[in-house]
Design an enzyme around this catalytic site. Sequence first.
Site, PDB file in Angstrom:
ATOM      1  N   ASN A  33      -6.503   4.564   4.631  1.00  0.00           N
ATOM      2  CA  ASN A  33      -7.793   5.053   5.145  1.00  0.00           C
ATOM      3  C   ASN A  33      -8.959   4.386   4.405  1.00  0.00           C
ATOM      4  O   ASN A  33     -10.113   4.694   4.653  1.00  0.00           O
ATOM      5  CB  ASN A  33      -7.899   6.586   5.047  1.00  0.00           C
ATOM      6  CG  ASN A  33      -7.910   7.075   3.612  1.00  0.00           C
ATOM      7  OD1 ASN A  33      -7.750   6.298   2.680  1.00  0.00           O
ATOM      8  ND2 ASN A  33      -8.094   8.370   3.437  1.00  0.00           N
ATOM      9  N   GLY A  37      -8.610   2.122  -1.319  1.00  0.00           N
ATOM     10  CA  GLY A  37      -8.037   0.790  -1.061  1.00  0.00           C
ATOM     11  C   GLY A  37      -9.094  -0.155  -0.518  1.00  0.00           C
ATOM     12  O   GLY A  37     -10.195   0.276  -0.158  1.00  0.00           O
ATOM     13  N   VAL A  58      -3.265   9.405   6.353  1.00  0.00           N
ATOM     14  CA  VAL A  58      -1.936   9.998   6.583  1.00  0.00           C
ATOM     15  C   VAL A  58      -1.921  11.518   6.390  1.00  0.00           C
ATOM     16  O   VAL A  58      -0.903  12.163   6.669  1.00  0.00           O
ATOM     17  CB  VAL A  58      -0.837   9.344   5.707  1.00  0.00           C
ATOM     18  CG1 VAL A  58      -0.703   7.861   6.039  1.00  0.00           C
ATOM     19  CG2 VAL A  58      -1.082   9.555   4.219  1.00  0.00           C
ATOM     20  N   SER A  76      -2.730   7.485  -2.122  1.00  0.00           N
ATOM     21  CA  SER A  76      -3.324   8.567  -2.928  1.00  0.00           C
ATOM     22  C   SER A  76      -4.385   7.994  -3.851  1.00  0.00           C
ATOM     23  O   SER A  76      -4.212   6.894  -4.377  1.00  0.00           O
ATOM     24  CB  SER A  76      -2.266   9.250  -3.813  1.00  0.00           C
ATOM     25  OG  SER A  76      -2.892  10.263  -4.596  1.00  0.00           O
ATOM     26  N   GLY A 103       8.249  13.867   8.166  1.00  0.00           N
ATOM     27  CA  GLY A 103       8.503  14.136   9.590  1.00  0.00           C
ATOM     28  C   GLY A 103       8.708  12.841  10.357  1.00  0.00           C
ATOM     29  O   GLY A 103       9.618  12.730  11.200  1.00  0.00           O
ATOM     30  N   TYR A 146      -3.911  16.234  -8.833  1.00  0.00           N
ATOM     31  CA  TYR A 146      -2.984  15.106  -8.662  1.00  0.00           C
ATOM     32  C   TYR A 146      -1.579  15.526  -9.075  1.00  0.00           C
ATOM     33  O   TYR A 146      -0.612  15.353  -8.329  1.00  0.00           O
ATOM     34  CB  TYR A 146      -3.468  13.945  -9.522  1.00  0.00           C
ATOM     35  CG  TYR A 146      -2.693  12.652  -9.388  1.00  0.00           C
ATOM     36  CD1 TYR A 146      -2.659  11.959  -8.176  1.00  0.00           C
ATOM     37  CD2 TYR A 146      -2.027  12.100 -10.478  1.00  0.00           C
ATOM     38  CE1 TYR A 146      -1.976  10.752  -8.059  1.00  0.00           C
ATOM     39  CE2 TYR A 146      -1.346  10.890 -10.377  1.00  0.00           C
ATOM     40  CZ  TYR A 146      -1.322  10.215  -9.165  1.00  0.00           C
ATOM     41  OH  TYR A 146      -0.652   9.024  -9.061  1.00  0.00           O
ATOM     42  N   LYS A 150       1.689  15.895  -6.611  1.00  0.00           N
ATOM     43  CA  LYS A 150       2.871  15.040  -6.792  1.00  0.00           C
ATOM     44  C   LYS A 150       4.116  15.880  -7.075  1.00  0.00           C
ATOM     45  O   LYS A 150       5.219  15.501  -6.684  1.00  0.00           O
ATOM     46  CB  LYS A 150       2.622  14.032  -7.918  1.00  0.00           C
ATOM     47  CG  LYS A 150       1.570  12.972  -7.566  1.00  0.00           C
ATOM     48  CD  LYS A 150       2.055  12.067  -6.445  1.00  0.00           C
ATOM     49  CE  LYS A 150       1.119  10.899  -6.195  1.00  0.00           C
ATOM     50  NZ  LYS A 150       1.597  10.030  -5.100  1.00  0.00           N
ATOM     51  N   THR A 176       0.565   1.369 -14.844  1.00  0.00           N
ATOM     52  CA  THR A 176       0.827   0.020 -14.319  1.00  0.00           C
ATOM     53  C   THR A 176      -0.482  -0.743 -14.265  1.00  0.00           C
ATOM     54  O   THR A 176      -1.540  -0.142 -14.091  1.00  0.00           O
ATOM     55  CB  THR A 176       1.443   0.147 -12.907  1.00  0.00           C
ATOM     56  OG1 THR A 176       2.643   0.922 -13.013  1.00  0.00           O
ATOM     57  CG2 THR A 176       1.784  -1.204 -12.313  1.00  0.00           C
ATOM     58  N   ARG A 187     -10.109   3.596 -15.195  1.00  0.00           N
ATOM     59  CA  ARG A 187      -8.904   3.442 -16.018  1.00  0.00           C
ATOM     60  C   ARG A 187      -9.195   2.562 -17.222  1.00  0.00           C
ATOM     61  O   ARG A 187     -10.122   1.752 -17.226  1.00  0.00           O
ATOM     62  CB  ARG A 187      -7.780   2.805 -15.204  1.00  0.00           C
ATOM     63  CG  ARG A 187      -7.259   3.729 -14.160  1.00  0.00           C
ATOM     64  CD  ARG A 187      -5.958   3.230 -13.591  1.00  0.00           C
ATOM     65  NE  ARG A 187      -5.332   4.291 -12.837  1.00  0.00           N
ATOM     66  CZ  ARG A 187      -4.617   5.271 -13.387  1.00  0.00           C
ATOM     67  NH1 ARG A 187      -4.429   5.314 -14.684  1.00  0.00           N
ATOM     68  NH2 ARG A 187      -4.099   6.207 -12.637  1.00  0.00           N
TER      69      ARG A 187
HETATM   70  N1  UDP Z   1      -9.456   5.571 -21.800  1.00  0.00           N
HETATM   71  C1  UDP Z   1     -10.334   5.118 -22.776  1.00  0.00           C
HETATM   72  N2  UDP Z   1     -11.488   4.489 -22.357  1.00  0.00           N
HETATM   73  C2  UDP Z   1     -11.804   4.270 -21.048  1.00  0.00           C
HETATM   74  C3  UDP Z   1     -10.880   4.709 -20.069  1.00  0.00           C
HETATM   75  C4  UDP Z   1      -9.724   5.363 -20.477  1.00  0.00           C
HETATM   76  O1  UDP Z   1     -10.088   5.279 -23.966  1.00  0.00           O
HETATM   77  O2  UDP Z   1     -12.880   3.694 -20.784  1.00  0.00           O
HETATM   78  C5  UDP Z   1      -8.232   6.258 -22.245  1.00  0.00           C
HETATM   79  C6  UDP Z   1      -7.906   7.552 -21.501  1.00  0.00           C
HETATM   80  O3  UDP Z   1      -8.585   8.642 -22.081  1.00  0.00           O
HETATM   81  C7  UDP Z   1      -6.406   7.616 -21.675  1.00  0.00           C
HETATM   82  C8  UDP Z   1      -5.977   6.157 -21.713  1.00  0.00           C
HETATM   83  O4  UDP Z   1      -7.132   5.399 -21.998  1.00  0.00           O
HETATM   84  O5  UDP Z   1      -6.081   8.202 -22.917  1.00  0.00           O
HETATM   85  C9  UDP Z   1      -5.394   5.665 -20.415  1.00  0.00           C
HETATM   86  O6  UDP Z   1      -6.270   6.028 -19.398  1.00  0.00           O
HETATM   87  P1  UDP Z   1      -6.052   5.648 -17.873  1.00  0.00           P
HETATM   88  O7  UDP Z   1      -7.113   6.323 -17.083  1.00  0.00           O
HETATM   89  O8  UDP Z   1      -5.923   4.175 -17.755  1.00  0.00           O
HETATM   90  O9  UDP Z   1      -4.615   6.257 -17.517  1.00  0.00           O
HETATM   91  P2  UDP Z   1      -3.992   7.734 -17.635  1.00  0.00           P
HETATM   92  O10 UDP Z   1      -4.806   8.581 -18.578  1.00  0.00           O
HETATM   93  O11 UDP Z   1      -3.967   8.260 -16.264  1.00  0.00           O
HETATM   94  O12 UDP Z   1      -2.673   7.443 -18.217  1.00  0.00           O
END
Ligand code: UDP
Length: 314
Positions: A33, A37, A58, A76, A103, A146, A150, A176, A187
Amino acid sequence: MKRVLITGGAGFIGSHLCDKFVKEGYEVIAMDNLLTGSLENIEHLFPLRNFEFHHHDVSKFVHVAGHLDYILHFASPASPIDYLKMPIQTLKVGSLGTHNLLGLAKEKKARILVASTSEIYGDPLIHPQNEEYWGNVNTIGPRGVYDEAKRFQEAITMAYQTFHGLETRIVRIFNTYGSRMRLNDGRALPAFMGQALRGEDITVFGDGSQTRSFCFVDDLVEGIYRLLLSDYKLPMNIGNPSEITIKQFAEEIIALSGDKNLKIIYNPLPQDDPKQRCPDITKAKEILGWQPKVDRLDGIRRTYEYFKKKVKTS
Ligand code: UDP
């Protein structure tokens, strides 16, 4: 020709799966959607005769004409910032979306693989996490939308397997990284790389002692491919067990940038941020003969090249 539907096909992992299945000679239908993405991730596939794209959410009834051999459900939002912005969509795609796709799989007599996550282990009390661990999740915390979607996804998938005899596979994906991650999805890796490339301070959350284990996307895709084609019906961890603190990870990216002026600043740790995370991949090794091949320093170098281009054009 075998026909596969990949939901979330325009996303980070979904688009790499599209590449893999196209390369293996499948007819690929990507569905997305485009909430998180991007068509940019799959535009190189549009000229191919064995690829088509369906713009669809979906969480609503899913229709695909013709037969299907496999369904891979990867749609997601998938980063903590995304869940905060889109909590209801996150819950819906993991629950209603999964129900619709189960389904569809039943109707088409297709095998379905659903993307679960290490988040189902929450802030884990055992380490490393094996598939028998039930997890430690805050249902009403910011990640709950989330994590619980899941967990529901795993439950309903197992119910379709046991009650309807559906062929199902469940992959629990650990952190990943690789090309096609969004620069601003919040992230750690895209944040650190974007900051390093712009010469900004690197924002480590908390004191940076929390750990993660980062898997290069090509390794993950190979693991998923093998799991789909295997006979294994219970959830399986796929990830790279090479564990690192977030502070060390930030330092690796600073070293890679070669910029001596970069410094780390420490920001507050988000609520319910897991303290440690590392997959036990004994099952994947024994059952699939799979383990990651790409060394982190090599993987982050390759990903840094991707983000160099992205930062230039952003
Ligand atoms: N994190 C960080 N600085 C950032 C973004 C994330 O220190 O600018 C930290 C976050 O708090 C976590 C780790 O890096 O402890 C991984 O975060 P991410 O969001 O990549 O993945 P997830 O927490 O879902 O494993």
